[in-house]
Design an enzyme around this catalytic site. Structure first.
Site, PDB file in Angstrom:
ATOM      1  N   SER A  61       0.793  -1.236   0.000  1.00  0.00           N
ATOM      2  CA  SER A  61       0.000   0.000   0.000  1.00  0.00           C
ATOM      3  C   SER A  61       0.821   1.279   0.000  1.00  0.00           C
ATOM      4  O   SER A  61       0.242   2.375  -0.019  1.00  0.00           O
ATOM      5  CB  SER A  61      -0.950   0.009   1.201  1.00  0.00           C
ATOM      6  OG  SER A  61      -2.031  -0.858   0.969  1.00  0.00           O
ATOM      7  N   LYS A  64      -0.301   3.656  -2.573  1.00  0.00           N
ATOM      8  CA  LYS A  64      -1.367   4.657  -2.454  1.00  0.00           C
ATOM      9  C   LYS A  64      -0.837   6.090  -2.394  1.00  0.00           C
ATOM     10  O   LYS A  64      -1.600   7.035  -2.626  1.00  0.00           O
ATOM     11  CB  LYS A  64      -2.245   4.339  -1.241  1.00  0.00           C
ATOM     12  CG  LYS A  64      -3.040   3.043  -1.388  1.00  0.00           C
ATOM     13  CD  LYS A  64      -3.959   2.818  -0.200  1.00  0.00           C
ATOM     14  CE  LYS A  64      -4.811   1.559  -0.352  1.00  0.00           C
ATOM     15  NZ  LYS A  64      -4.050   0.320  -0.108  1.00  0.00           N
ATOM     16  N   SER A 118      -5.419   2.970   4.591  1.00  0.00           N
ATOM     17  CA  SER A 118      -5.145   2.001   3.525  1.00  0.00           C
ATOM     18  C   SER A 118      -6.418   1.330   3.009  1.00  0.00           C
ATOM     19  O   SER A 118      -6.411   0.136   2.719  1.00  0.00           O
ATOM     20  CB  SER A 118      -4.146   0.941   3.997  1.00  0.00           C
ATOM     21  OG  SER A 118      -2.879   1.171   3.435  1.00  0.00           O
TER      22      SER A 118
END
Length: 289
Positions: A61, A64, A118
């Site tokens: 993640s 992101k 997340s």
């Protein structure tokens, strides 16, 4: 002697790519549990501590952060309402979510949930609602990576659930330094929590980085990540005794180890480690998509 059979649904624990290619065998003086670590001066990018910083691995993640940069660069209104649909359900890892299809939130709320907690469905919805759709969004992620001088980075989707999203610590430090130029990324990634109305109930989210709640840490930006192939990951910008640094930790062996490693690096820096003992580490193999 009586032997008890193992349950039929027993699955051995999966090792990370870093473990599989032997990165954890690399020695370092701080005995870090992360197989990859890099600390750079935020202003100059000069390395202060480096361990396997060139190894190309899945980044989970941490992806992101790039998702956020592309969303903000697009100029799409943060107040626009987006809807979670069946297309946002994770079929890669079959992970859960507290945002059921039909949830309607603003783009800003989706972005904060993606950065702070997340939230995978939120991240996918952000990419899906990009002009040109998800494919155009991923193309924009890779274009942005090239523009930032991240040659060992490649994205295939906006959440980080795919192990084909790969990078190395050197590239990620560049991305963090760029992300610091975005006030919304700093604000959303370090927010302690957010409560949203899914249309079914109120749902409260907390920051996935436990150091955010510590008064002893001055964190300007952060992102955590985990999938089995990547191990536990963490990137942060922190201020230590007036010096702003970027930390990148990849492939930690447990969910708490990345935070312990950050503390070890902090203590090393505060005791003059970067000045007293410049770091050298052995070269490591790479994993590509």
């Amino acid at each position: 002697m009586r032997v008890t059979a193992a349950p039929r649904d027993f699955t051995p624990a999966r090792v990370s790519i870093g473990q599989a290619i032997g990165l954890h065998a690399t020695d370092d003086p701080l005995d870090l549990r992360s197989s990859v670590a890099l600390v750079v001066d935020q202003r100059t990018g000069a390395p202060l501590f480096s361990k396997n910083a060139q190894a190309v691995l899945p980044i989970a993640s941490i992806t992101k952060l790039m998702t956020a940069l592309v969303v903000i660069d697009s100029g799409a209104p943060m107040g626009e309402t987006l809807e979670i649909t069946a297309a946002d359900i994770d079929t890669e890892k079959n992970s859960g979510s507290r945002l059921p299809p039909g949830t309607r939130l603003s783009r800003g709320e989706m972005l904060q949930l993606a950065l702070m907690s997340s939230e995978n469905r939120a991240a996918n919805a952000l990419g899906r609602n990009h002009p040109g759709g998800l494919r155009a969004f991923v193309d924009a992620m890779n274009t942005k990576a090239r523009a930032l001088g991240m040659p060992d980075t490649h994205f295939v989707e906006p959440t980080g659930l795919s192990s084909s999203n790969v990078s190395n610590a050197r590239d990620l430090s560049r991305m963090v330094r760029e992300a610091l130029e975005y006030p919304l990324v700093r604000q959303f990634s370090t927010a302690p929590g957010l409560t949203v109305d899914t249309g079914y109930r109120m749902v409260s989210y907390r920051n996935t980085n436990r150091l955010i709640s510590s008064p002893t840490w001055d964190i300007g930006l952060q992102k955590t990540g985990y999938i089995s192939e990547a191990g536990s990951c963490l990137v942060m910008q922190v201020s230590l005794d007036g010096q702003a640094v970027v930390m990148v930790l990849l492939d930690a062996t447990g969910p708490s180890s990345r935070f312990g490693d950050a503390q070890r690096l902090r203590e090393w820096l505060e005791h003059g480690g970067a000045r007293a003992a410049p770091m050298r580490t052995v070269a490591a193999p790479s994993f590509g998509s």
